[in-house]
Motif scaffolding. Structure first.
Motif, PDB file in Angstrom:
ATOM      1  N   PHE A 219     -13.289  11.890 -32.736  1.00 33.67           N
ATOM      2  CA  PHE A 219     -13.931  12.792 -33.699  1.00 33.67           C
ATOM      3  C   PHE A 219     -12.904  13.094 -34.775  1.00 33.67           C
ATOM      4  N   PHE A 220     -13.300  12.902 -36.038  1.00 37.91           N
ATOM      5  CA  PHE A 220     -12.380  13.066 -37.166  1.00 37.91           C
ATOM      6  C   PHE A 220     -12.767  14.262 -38.031  1.00 37.91           C
ATOM      7  N   GLU A 221     -11.768  15.032 -38.425  1.00 40.31           N
ATOM      8  CA  GLU A 221     -11.917  16.069 -39.440  1.00 40.31           C
ATOM      9  C   GLU A 221     -10.936  15.671 -40.547  1.00 40.31           C
ATOM     10  N   VAL A 222     -11.470  14.981 -41.559  1.00 39.62           N
ATOM     11  CA  VAL A 222     -10.627  14.334 -42.560  1.00 39.62           C
ATOM     12  C   VAL A 222     -10.349  15.267 -43.726  1.00 39.62           C
ATOM     13  N   THR A 223      -9.080  15.343 -44.118  1.00 40.18           N
ATOM     14  CA  THR A 223      -8.689  16.118 -45.289  1.00 40.18           C
ATOM     15  C   THR A 223      -9.309  15.509 -46.535  1.00 40.18           C
ATOM     16  N   ALA A 224      -9.979  16.312 -47.336  1.00 36.70           N
ATOM     17  CA  ALA A 224     -10.688  15.822 -48.514  1.00 36.70           C
ATOM     18  C   ALA A 224      -9.727  15.278 -49.561  1.00 36.70           C
ATOM     19  N   ASN A 225     -10.053  14.105 -50.092  1.00 36.49           N
ATOM     20  CA  ASN A 225      -9.294  13.504 -51.182  1.00 36.49           C
ATOM     21  C   ASN A 225     -10.178  12.448 -51.832  1.00 36.49           C
ATOM     22  N   GLU A 226     -10.842  12.822 -52.929  1.00 38.82           N
ATOM     23  CA  GLU A 226     -11.780  11.922 -53.587  1.00 38.82           C
ATOM     24  C   GLU A 226     -11.089  10.673 -54.126  1.00 38.82           C
ATOM     25  N   GLU A 227      -9.829  10.816 -54.549  1.00 40.02           N
ATOM     26  CA  GLU A 227      -9.134   9.695 -55.174  1.00 40.02           C
ATOM     27  C   GLU A 227      -8.539   8.725 -54.152  1.00 40.02           C
ATOM     28  N   GLU A 228      -8.313   9.184 -52.940  1.00 39.63           N
ATOM     29  CA  GLU A 228      -7.734   8.330 -51.904  1.00 39.63           C
ATOM     30  C   GLU A 228      -8.621   8.383 -50.659  1.00 39.63           C
ATOM     31  N   PRO A 229      -9.668   7.560 -50.607  1.00 35.54           N
ATOM     32  CA  PRO A 229     -10.588   7.571 -49.459  1.00 35.54           C
ATOM     33  C   PRO A 229      -9.864   7.241 -48.159  1.00 35.54           C
ATOM     34  N   PHE A 230     -10.381   7.789 -47.085  1.00 33.13           N
ATOM     35  CA  PHE A 230      -9.850   7.585 -45.744  1.00 33.13           C
ATOM     36  C   PHE A 230     -10.724   6.531 -45.058  1.00 33.13           C
ATOM     37  N   LEU A 231     -10.091   5.495 -44.478  1.00 34.49           N
ATOM     38  CA  LEU A 231     -10.841   4.419 -43.834  1.00 34.49           C
ATOM     39  C   LEU A 231     -10.570   4.410 -42.339  1.00 34.49           C
ATOM     40  N   VAL A 232     -11.655   4.290 -41.549  1.00 36.51           N
ATOM     41  CA  VAL A 232     -11.535   4.095 -40.110  1.00 36.51           C
ATOM     42  C   VAL A 232     -12.072   2.705 -39.797  1.00 36.51           C
TER      43      VAL A 232
ATOM     44  N   THR B 174      -5.137  15.177 -41.588  1.00 36.92           N
ATOM     45  CA  THR B 174      -6.376  14.848 -40.888  1.00 36.92           C
ATOM     46  C   THR B 174      -6.251  15.188 -39.406  1.00 36.92           C
ATOM     47  N   HIS B 175      -7.295  15.813 -38.863  1.00 36.64           N
ATOM     48  CA  HIS B 175      -7.327  16.255 -37.469  1.00 36.64           C
ATOM     49  C   HIS B 175      -8.201  15.282 -36.684  1.00 36.64           C
ATOM     50  N   VAL B 176      -7.671  14.752 -35.585  1.00 31.58           N
ATOM     51  CA  VAL B 176      -8.399  13.774 -34.783  1.00 31.58           C
ATOM     52  C   VAL B 176      -8.412  14.208 -33.321  1.00 31.58           C
ATOM     53  N   TRP B 177      -9.595  14.147 -32.703  1.00 35.25           N
ATOM     54  CA  TRP B 177      -9.732  14.322 -31.264  1.00 35.25           C
ATOM     55  C   TRP B 177      -9.969  12.939 -30.670  1.00 35.25           C
ATOM     56  N   LEU B 178      -9.147  12.517 -29.722  1.00 36.70           N
ATOM     57  CA  LEU B 178      -9.238  11.178 -29.153  1.00 36.70           C
ATOM     58  C   LEU B 178      -9.747  11.271 -27.717  1.00 36.70           C
ATOM     59  N   ASN B 179     -10.874  10.615 -27.469  1.00 37.50           N
ATOM     60  CA  ASN B 179     -11.502  10.689 -26.156  1.00 37.50           C
ATOM     61  C   ASN B 179     -10.773   9.817 -25.142  1.00 37.50           C
ATOM     62  N   SER B 180     -11.121   9.979 -23.870  1.00 35.33           N
ATOM     63  CA  SER B 180     -10.492   9.211 -22.796  1.00 35.33           C
ATOM     64  C   SER B 180     -10.709   7.713 -23.007  1.00 35.33           C
ATOM     65  N   GLY B 181      -9.709   6.926 -22.634  1.00 38.80           N
ATOM     66  CA  GLY B 181      -9.812   5.483 -22.740  1.00 38.80           C
ATOM     67  C   GLY B 181      -9.862   4.982 -24.170  1.00 38.80           C
ATOM     68  N   SER B 182      -9.165   5.659 -25.087  1.00 36.58           N
ATOM     69  CA  SER B 182      -9.214   5.305 -26.509  1.00 36.58           C
ATOM     70  C   SER B 182      -7.817   5.123 -27.087  1.00 36.58           C
ATOM     71  N   LYS B 183      -7.731   4.356 -28.188  1.00 34.68           N
ATOM     72  CA  LYS B 183      -6.471   4.143 -28.896  1.00 34.68           C
ATOM     73  C   LYS B 183      -6.684   4.363 -30.392  1.00 34.68           C
ATOM     74  N   LEU B 184      -5.707   4.966 -31.024  1.00 32.68           N
ATOM     75  CA  LEU B 184      -5.733   5.163 -32.472  1.00 32.68           C
ATOM     76  C   LEU B 184      -4.421   4.647 -33.054  1.00 32.68           C
TER      77      LEU B 184
ATOM     78  N   THR C  17     -14.607  14.909 -44.503  1.00 32.69           N
ATOM     79  CA  THR C  17     -15.807  15.140 -43.709  1.00 32.69           C
ATOM     80  C   THR C  17     -15.474  15.296 -42.232  1.00 32.69           C
ATOM     81  N   ARG C  18     -16.500  15.565 -41.406  1.00 31.69           N
ATOM     82  CA  ARG C  18     -16.376  15.659 -39.955  1.00 31.69           C
ATOM     83  C   ARG C  18     -17.368  14.671 -39.336  1.00 31.69           C
ATOM     84  N   PHE C  19     -16.864  13.756 -38.514  1.00 31.03           N
ATOM     85  CA  PHE C  19     -17.745  12.740 -37.954  1.00 31.03           C
ATOM     86  C   PHE C  19     -17.162  12.184 -36.662  1.00 31.03           C
ATOM     87  N   ASN C  20     -18.023  11.514 -35.902  1.00 27.51           N
ATOM     88  CA  ASN C  20     -17.647  10.934 -34.621  1.00 27.51           C
ATOM     89  C   ASN C  20     -17.912   9.435 -34.645  1.00 27.51           C
ATOM     90  N   ILE C  21     -16.989   8.651 -34.076  1.00 29.74           N
ATOM     91  CA  ILE C  21     -17.185   7.213 -33.926  1.00 29.74           C
ATOM     92  C   ILE C  21     -16.972   6.847 -32.466  1.00 29.74           C
TER      93      ILE C  21
END
Length: 332
Positions: free
Chosen positions: A170-183, A140-150, A195-199
């Motif tokens: 911003f997350f670019e999550v490796t697809a895996n239907e059997e093992e969902p990724f939780l944020v 999984t590829h993650v872009w972490l904005n300023s003032g953030s922690k992961l 998927t690709r999404f921003n939180i």
């Protein structure tokens, strides 16, 4: 110049990575890197493996870190993936790129799987003035904005594919239907299968925004579960527990990872918050007098701070003064 063979360059690379190379060895290494793009790939590859082998190390010794920058500044930056990147990602979570205001660096978060195969929680923080790119153990590829922690596990399995976020990413999550990724955020869970999404969930804000660019995610808050589709954004008010879902302009919420932030009819106070994080400054301004002011424009990280304030003050008349890391704003 004769081509430098790998058997001869290996001891020099080894000395360089340990911060023990001589000026003559640095020169040889620099010429070798310039000679062939593949040599540059090899150097970065060897650096990644060498760092990963340093069990329990969170960052390089300061002297070695500066030593790395000295040579790196001479090398033409290229955004190519190394051939063995996937092999590295299977065993470690690597921060491959840190972009600050005017500087470029590399760092690594070492993984507990090297030592004892046990899953451990790791944390990467992107301080004010920084943007960071992270590859997690599952790719999984993650872009972490300023003032953030992961926070994330050193390894992933069927029961453990979740991360915790404070701030914006911003997350670019490796697809895996059997093992969902939780944020997980403080009041929110986003369930993903690929998927690709921003939180965005900064502590000083009472709004959690999830913006979906591609794929599909589930927003989970208490008993509320809702699917989000591409081009949609959910907005959750942590004070009132109100949730709104609707279409949105993706560029406004996702282009920050590319170094610019677009805003449309945005609160000046929110724009000032972004500036504080991106440029690592404190802005002293009359919040009560500016809370109803809204502006449209673009922030660009590579532009000087005073240029942005010159533009903003044309839209909202005020005076400003920049002294080191303090910006004082006063109304005209």
């Amino acid at each position: 110049m004769e081509s430098i063979n790998m058997p001869n360059i290996e001891p020099i690379i080894h000395n360089f990575l340990q911060g023990k190379s001589t000026p003559d060895e640095d020169k040889i290494l620099y010429l070798w890197v310039k000679e062939n793009p593949e040599n540059r790939k090899t150097l970065f590859q060897e650096k990644d493996f060498w760092e990963a082998s340093r069990l329990g190390t969170q960052k390089l010794n300061e002297a070695e870190f500066n030593h790395w920058f000295e040579l790196q500044d001479k090398i033409i930056q290229q955004n190519k993936k190394v051939n063995r990147l996937k092999e590295v990602l299977r065993t470690a979570a690597i921060v491959i790129l840190s972009l600050g205001a005017g500087w470029l660096g590399h760092s690594l978060v070492s993984s507990g799987v090297f030592a004892n195969k046990q899953i451990e929680m790791k944390q990467v923080e992107s301080f004010n003035g920084q943007l960071k790119e992270i590859f997690l153990a599952d790719g999984t590829h993650v872009w972490l904005n300023s003032g953030s922690k992961l926070s994330f596990p050193s390894g992933f399995n069927a029961e453990n594919r979740e991360v915790e976020l404070s701030g914006e990413a911003f997350f670019e999550v490796t697809a895996n239907e059997e093992e969902p990724f939780l944020v997980k955020t403080q009041d929110h869970i986003v369930k993903v299968t690929g998927t690709r999404f921003n939180i965005s969930e900064y502590p000083e804000s009472n709004i959690i925004e999830t913006t979906l660019e591609e794929g599909r995610v589930k927003i989970i808050t208490g008993n509320f579960i809702k699917d989000l589709y591409p081009g949609q954004q959910s907005s959750f008010n942590t004070r009132t527990a109100e949730i709104r879902i609707g279409e949105t302009d993706l560029e406004v919420y996702t282009t920050w990872k590319d170094g610019f932030y677009e805003f449309n009819n945005e609160s000046v106070c929110k724009v000032f918050k972004i500036i504080e994080r991106w440029w690592d400054v404190k802005i002293d301004y009359p919040e009560k007098d500016l809370k109803d002011e809204r502006i449209t424009g673009t922030l660009r990280r590579h532009k000087p701070l005073d240029q942005h304030f010159d533009v903003i003050k044309r839209l909202v008349p005020f005076n400003y003064k920049i002294e080191s890391d303090l910006v004082t704003v006063s109304l005209k």
